[in-house]
Design a protein around this motif. Structure first.
Motif, PDB file in Angstrom:
ATOM      1  N   MET A  98      36.743  98.059  60.532  1.00 32.39           N
ATOM      2  CA  MET A  98      37.116  96.774  59.983  1.00 32.39           C
ATOM      3  C   MET A  98      36.008  96.309  59.033  1.00 32.39           C
ATOM      4  O   MET A  98      34.825  96.360  59.360  1.00 32.39           O
ATOM      5  CB  MET A  98      37.315  95.779  61.122  1.00 32.39           C
ATOM      6  N   ALA A  99      36.390  95.858  57.882  1.00 33.37           N
ATOM      7  CA  ALA A  99      35.424  95.437  56.872  1.00 33.37           C
ATOM      8  C   ALA A  99      34.909  94.037  57.179  1.00 33.37           C
ATOM      9  O   ALA A  99      35.606  93.216  57.781  1.00 33.37           O
ATOM     10  CB  ALA A  99      36.080  95.460  55.502  1.00 33.37           C
ATOM     11  N   LYS A 100      33.685  93.807  56.764  1.00 29.61           N
ATOM     12  CA  LYS A 100      33.084  92.484  56.953  1.00 29.61           C
ATOM     13  C   LYS A 100      33.588  91.548  55.865  1.00 29.61           C
ATOM     14  O   LYS A 100      33.890  91.965  54.747  1.00 29.61           O
ATOM     15  CB  LYS A 100      31.572  92.593  56.855  1.00 29.61           C
ATOM     16  N   LEU A 101      33.661  90.276  56.205  1.00 37.04           N
ATOM     17  CA  LEU A 101      34.066  89.270  55.229  1.00 37.04           C
ATOM     18  C   LEU A 101      32.859  88.867  54.391  1.00 37.04           C
ATOM     19  O   LEU A 101      31.724  88.839  54.870  1.00 37.04           O
ATOM     20  CB  LEU A 101      34.624  88.041  55.939  1.00 37.04           C
ATOM     21  N   CYS A 102      33.125  88.520  53.154  1.00 36.47           N
ATOM     22  CA  CYS A 102      32.035  88.073  52.287  1.00 36.47           C
ATOM     23  C   CYS A 102      31.611  86.656  52.709  1.00 36.47           C
ATOM     24  O   CYS A 102      32.411  85.900  53.253  1.00 36.47           O
ATOM     25  CB  CYS A 102      32.465  88.101  50.825  1.00 36.47           C
ATOM     26  N   PRO A 103      30.379  86.283  52.474  1.00 34.48           N
ATOM     27  CA  PRO A 103      29.907  84.946  52.872  1.00 34.48           C
ATOM     28  C   PRO A 103      30.674  83.815  52.181  1.00 34.48           C
ATOM     29  O   PRO A 103      30.876  82.751  52.766  1.00 34.48           O
ATOM     30  CB  PRO A 103      28.441  84.930  52.446  1.00 34.48           C
ATOM     31  N   LYS A 104      31.100  84.056  50.965  1.00 32.17           N
ATOM     32  CA  LYS A 104      31.849  83.035  50.228  1.00 32.17           C
ATOM     33  C   LYS A 104      33.184  82.735  50.911  1.00 32.17           C
ATOM     34  O   LYS A 104      33.586  81.581  51.066  1.00 32.17           O
ATOM     35  CB  LYS A 104      32.098  83.527  48.800  1.00 32.17           C
ATOM     36  N   GLY A 105      33.879  83.783  51.345  1.00 30.76           N
ATOM     37  CA  GLY A 105      35.153  83.606  52.032  1.00 30.76           C
ATOM     38  C   GLY A 105      34.995  82.958  53.384  1.00 30.76           C
ATOM     39  O   GLY A 105      35.803  82.122  53.797  1.00 30.76           O
ATOM     40  N   LYS A 106      33.938  83.349  54.098  1.00 28.57           N
ATOM     41  CA  LYS A 106      33.677  82.779  55.415  1.00 28.57           C
ATOM     42  C   LYS A 106      33.394  81.284  55.300  1.00 28.57           C
ATOM     43  O   LYS A 106      33.894  80.471  56.074  1.00 28.57           O
ATOM     44  CB  LYS A 106      32.477  83.497  56.021  1.00 28.57           C
ATOM     45  N   ALA A 107      32.581  80.895  54.306  1.00 26.95           N
ATOM     46  CA  ALA A 107      32.244  79.488  54.110  1.00 26.95           C
ATOM     47  C   ALA A 107      33.474  78.677  53.708  1.00 26.95           C
ATOM     48  O   ALA A 107      33.659  77.544  54.164  1.00 26.95           O
ATOM     49  CB  ALA A 107      31.158  79.362  53.049  1.00 26.95           C
ATOM     50  N   ALA A 108      34.329  79.255  52.866  1.00 25.18           N
ATOM     51  CA  ALA A 108      35.541  78.553  52.441  1.00 25.18           C
ATOM     52  C   ALA A 108      36.484  78.346  53.631  1.00 25.18           C
ATOM     53  O   ALA A 108      37.107  77.293  53.764  1.00 25.18           O
ATOM     54  CB  ALA A 108      36.247  79.347  51.348  1.00 25.18           C
ATOM     55  N   ALA A 109      36.579  79.333  54.518  1.00 24.44           N
ATOM     56  CA  ALA A 109      37.446  79.214  55.693  1.00 24.44           C
ATOM     57  C   ALA A 109      36.908  78.170  56.661  1.00 24.44           C
ATOM     58  O   ALA A 109      37.673  77.423  57.272  1.00 24.44           O
ATOM     59  CB  ALA A 109      37.574  80.560  56.380  1.00 24.44           C
TER      60      ALA A 109
ATOM     61  N   ALA B 299      40.092  83.701  54.579  1.00 33.02           N
ATOM     62  CA  ALA B 299      38.788  84.198  54.135  1.00 33.02           C
ATOM     63  C   ALA B 299      38.922  85.553  53.451  1.00 33.02           C
ATOM     64  O   ALA B 299      38.273  85.813  52.431  1.00 33.02           O
ATOM     65  CB  ALA B 299      37.843  84.306  55.328  1.00 33.02           C
ATOM     66  N   SER B 300      39.771  86.421  53.988  1.00 31.54           N
ATOM     67  CA  SER B 300      39.939  87.725  53.348  1.00 31.54           C
ATOM     68  C   SER B 300      40.633  87.589  51.995  1.00 31.54           C
ATOM     69  O   SER B 300      40.340  88.339  51.066  1.00 31.54           O
ATOM     70  CB  SER B 300      40.733  88.668  54.250  1.00 31.54           C
ATOM     71  N   GLY B 301      41.522  86.601  51.857  1.00 32.62           N
ATOM     72  CA  GLY B 301      42.152  86.343  50.567  1.00 32.62           C
ATOM     73  C   GLY B 301      41.155  85.853  49.536  1.00 32.62           C
ATOM     74  O   GLY B 301      41.222  86.209  48.361  1.00 32.62           O
ATOM     75  N   VAL B 302      40.213  85.018  49.979  1.00 31.27           N
ATOM     76  CA  VAL B 302      39.177  84.530  49.072  1.00 31.27           C
ATOM     77  C   VAL B 302      38.270  85.685  48.655  1.00 31.27           C
ATOM     78  O   VAL B 302      37.914  85.829  47.486  1.00 31.27           O
ATOM     79  CB  VAL B 302      38.360  83.395  49.737  1.00 31.27           C
ATOM     80  N   CYS B 303      37.929  86.538  49.614  1.00 36.02           N
ATOM     81  CA  CYS B 303      37.036  87.671  49.306  1.00 36.02           C
ATOM     82  C   CYS B 303      37.690  88.658  48.348  1.00 36.02           C
ATOM     83  O   CYS B 303      37.024  89.221  47.477  1.00 36.02           O
ATOM     84  CB  CYS B 303      36.647  88.392  50.595  1.00 36.02           C
ATOM     85  N   SER B 304      38.991  88.862  48.498  1.00 39.98           N
ATOM     86  CA  SER B 304      39.670  89.815  47.620  1.00 39.98           C
ATOM     87  C   SER B 304      40.011  89.224  46.254  1.00 39.98           C
ATOM     88  O   SER B 304      40.381  89.941  45.339  1.00 39.98           O
ATOM     89  CB  SER B 304      40.944  90.333  48.282  1.00 39.98           C
ATOM     90  N   GLY B 305      39.904  87.905  46.129  1.00 37.98           N
ATOM     91  CA  GLY B 305      40.157  87.255  44.841  1.00 37.98           C
ATOM     92  C   GLY B 305      41.579  86.762  44.673  1.00 37.98           C
ATOM     93  O   GLY B 305      41.939  86.276  43.603  1.00 37.98           O
ATOM     94  N   LYS B 306      42.405  86.854  45.700  1.00 38.10           N
ATOM     95  CA  LYS B 306      43.795  86.389  45.590  1.00 38.10           C
ATOM     96  C   LYS B 306      43.903  84.883  45.726  1.00 38.10           C
ATOM     97  O   LYS B 306      44.849  84.280  45.255  1.00 38.10           O
ATOM     98  CB  LYS B 306      44.650  87.054  46.671  1.00 38.10           C
ATOM     99  N   ILE B 307      42.924  84.269  46.402  1.00 40.04           N
ATOM    100  CA  ILE B 307      42.945  82.829  46.640  1.00 40.04           C
ATOM    101  C   ILE B 307      41.683  82.234  46.037  1.00 40.04           C
ATOM    102  O   ILE B 307      40.585  82.754  46.225  1.00 40.04           O
ATOM    103  CB  ILE B 307      42.992  82.521  48.149  1.00 40.04           C
TER     104      ILE B 307
END
Length: 75
Positions: free
Chosen positions: A1-12, A28-36
């Motif tokens: 399982m991949a780790k979430l980026c800090p930016k996505g974690k903070a947004a969540a 958070a995973s949507g933010v990390c991938s750039g979809k959200i």
């Protein structure tokens, strides 16, 4: 399982009251991938063109078959 980026974690954490949840991790995973875009609104396009608006209800408010009943055997 991949780790979430800090930016996505903070947004969540900002968006949801309970962070370690399925919805928050999905966000958070949507933010990390750039979809959200965190904190952004959905991009809406302007409606172009005129035209008459269609009326929602046509022909009156009573049911034609069922003697005015909205639901039933003959409606």
């Amino acid at each position: 399982m991949a780790k979430l980026c800090p930016k996505g974690k903070a947004a969540a954490k900002r968006k949801f009251k309970v962070y370690p949840s399925a919805y928050a991790n999905m966000y958070a995973s949507g933010v990390c991938s750039g979809k959200i875009t965190p904190g952004g609104k959905k991009g809406r396009t302007k409606k172009t063109g005129g035209g008459m608006a269609r009326p929602m209800y046509r022909g009156g408010g009573l049911c034609k078959k069922g003697k005015g009943r909205a639901y039933g055997k003959n409606s």
